[in-house]
Scaffold this motif. Structure first.
Motif, PDB file in Angstrom:
ATOM      1  N   GLN A 283       0.826  -1.205   0.000  1.00 47.95           N
ATOM      2  CA  GLN A 283       0.000   0.000   0.000  1.00 47.95           C
ATOM      3  C   GLN A 283       0.864   1.260   0.000  1.00 47.95           C
ATOM      4  O   GLN A 283       0.471   2.285  -0.539  1.00 47.95           O
ATOM      5  CB  GLN A 283      -0.962  -0.021   1.188  1.00 47.95           C
TER       6      GLN A 283
ATOM      7  N   GLN B  61     -12.686  -6.240  -1.961  1.00 45.17           N
ATOM      8  CA  GLN B  61     -11.493  -6.437  -1.133  1.00 45.17           C
ATOM      9  C   GLN B  61     -10.238  -6.123  -1.930  1.00 45.17           C
ATOM     10  O   GLN B  61     -10.227  -6.164  -3.161  1.00 45.17           O
ATOM     11  CB  GLN B  61     -11.434  -7.871  -0.606  1.00 45.17           C
ATOM     12  N   GLU B  62      -9.179  -5.808  -1.210  1.00 50.32           N
ATOM     13  CA  GLU B  62      -7.893  -5.504  -1.830  1.00 50.32           C
ATOM     14  C   GLU B  62      -7.241  -6.790  -2.352  1.00 50.32           C
ATOM     15  O   GLU B  62      -7.426  -7.866  -1.767  1.00 50.32           O
ATOM     16  CB  GLU B  62      -6.953  -4.854  -0.811  1.00 50.32           C
ATOM     17  N   PRO B  63      -6.457  -6.691  -3.425  1.00 52.79           N
ATOM     18  CA  PRO B  63      -5.721  -7.871  -3.921  1.00 52.79           C
ATOM     19  C   PRO B  63      -4.747  -8.382  -2.871  1.00 52.79           C
ATOM     20  O   PRO B  63      -4.166  -7.605  -2.121  1.00 52.79           O
ATOM     21  CB  PRO B  63      -4.973  -7.334  -5.136  1.00 52.79           C
ATOM     22  N   LYS B  64      -4.579  -9.676  -2.836  1.00 56.79           N
ATOM     23  CA  LYS B  64      -3.663 -10.297  -1.880  1.00 56.79           C
ATOM     24  C   LYS B  64      -2.528 -10.974  -2.649  1.00 56.79           C
ATOM     25  O   LYS B  64      -2.757 -11.692  -3.608  1.00 56.79           O
ATOM     26  CB  LYS B  64      -4.397 -11.328  -1.030  1.00 56.79           C
TER      27      LYS B  64
ATOM     28  N   PRO C 235      -4.254  -6.870  -9.249  1.00 62.33           N
ATOM     29  CA  PRO C 235      -4.746  -8.127  -8.679  1.00 62.33           C
ATOM     30  C   PRO C 235      -3.973  -9.333  -9.211  1.00 62.33           C
ATOM     31  O   PRO C 235      -3.375  -9.275 -10.281  1.00 62.33           O
ATOM     32  CB  PRO C 235      -6.206  -8.171  -9.146  1.00 62.33           C
TER      33      PRO C 235
ATOM     34  N   ARG D 221      -2.588   1.661  -8.289  1.00 62.04           N
ATOM     35  CA  ARG D 221      -3.333   0.707  -7.477  1.00 62.04           C
ATOM     36  C   ARG D 221      -2.523  -0.576  -7.435  1.00 62.04           C
ATOM     37  O   ARG D 221      -1.628  -0.775  -8.257  1.00 62.04           O
ATOM     38  CB  ARG D 221      -4.720   0.435  -8.058  1.00 62.04           C
ATOM     39  N   ILE D 222      -2.819  -1.423  -6.487  1.00 59.63           N
ATOM     40  CA  ILE D 222      -2.142  -2.718  -6.419  1.00 59.63           C
ATOM     41  C   ILE D 222      -2.811  -3.638  -7.438  1.00 59.63           C
ATOM     42  O   ILE D 222      -4.019  -3.878  -7.353  1.00 59.63           O
ATOM     43  CB  ILE D 222      -2.237  -3.321  -5.004  1.00 59.63           C
TER      44      ILE D 222
END
Length: 164
Positions: free
Chosen positions: A87, A121-124, A111, A108-109
């Motif tokens: 982040q 939800q945020e990418p992991k 995916p 952005r992160i």
């Protein structure tokens, strides 16, 4: 007039069945190719997203080292110069005034296409710190030195996605 009706024939049931069988065979040949094409495109996207994140981590490290070399920041014992979280690449970092504003490295992160996040939800991603071993699956938490896919799947070439 009756002879004219006899010459205008339609399609027989046998011709219709043969046509349907041929179409079924063609469809059964095309479906695996479409699935393989879809899988290959997701693998290309995974390669691209890994490269994007890794390049952002490298650029962060270069900026950190530059700030240290130009005496904009003091070196911190035990800090590698890599971002503390993914982040932080999105939010940006000051680097002691090296840049006019916080320097951001990602919009952005991206995916993981092999392990997509649930909606909202945020990418992991799997992460490794500078102190972790290169094949470690547990993040030490100090910084983010590398990322990998959390998918346990196998690629078309036989390698595991989480080994890329």
């Amino acid at each position: 007039m009756p002879s004219r009706l006899r010459t205008c024939r339609g399609v027989s049931l046998v011709e219709l069945i043969v046509t349907m069988v041929i179409l079924g065979i063609l469809a059964s040949l095309v479906m695996p190719m479409m699935q393989m094409s879809n899988r290959r495109s997701r693998e290309i996207e995974l390669h691209r997203n890994l490269r994007t994140i890794r390049m952002a981590i490298d650029e962060f490290k270069k900026s950190y080292d530059r700030a240290i070399n130009e005496k904009k920041m003091q070196p911190v014992m035990g800090k590698s110069g890599c971002p503390e979280t993914l982040q932080q690449l999105v939010d940006g970092y000051d680097f002691g005034g090296l840049y006019q504003n916080k320097k951001k490295f990602l919009r952005r992160i991206p995916p993981d296409p092999m392990n997509p996040p649930p909606p909202g939800q945020e990418p992991k991603w799997g992460m490794r710190s500078y102190e972790d071993k290169s094949d470690s699956r547990a993040w030490g938490g100090e910084d983010v030195y590398d990322v990998y896919s959390l998918s346990e799947g196998t690629a078309i070439d036989g390698t595991k996605y989480n080994e890329w």
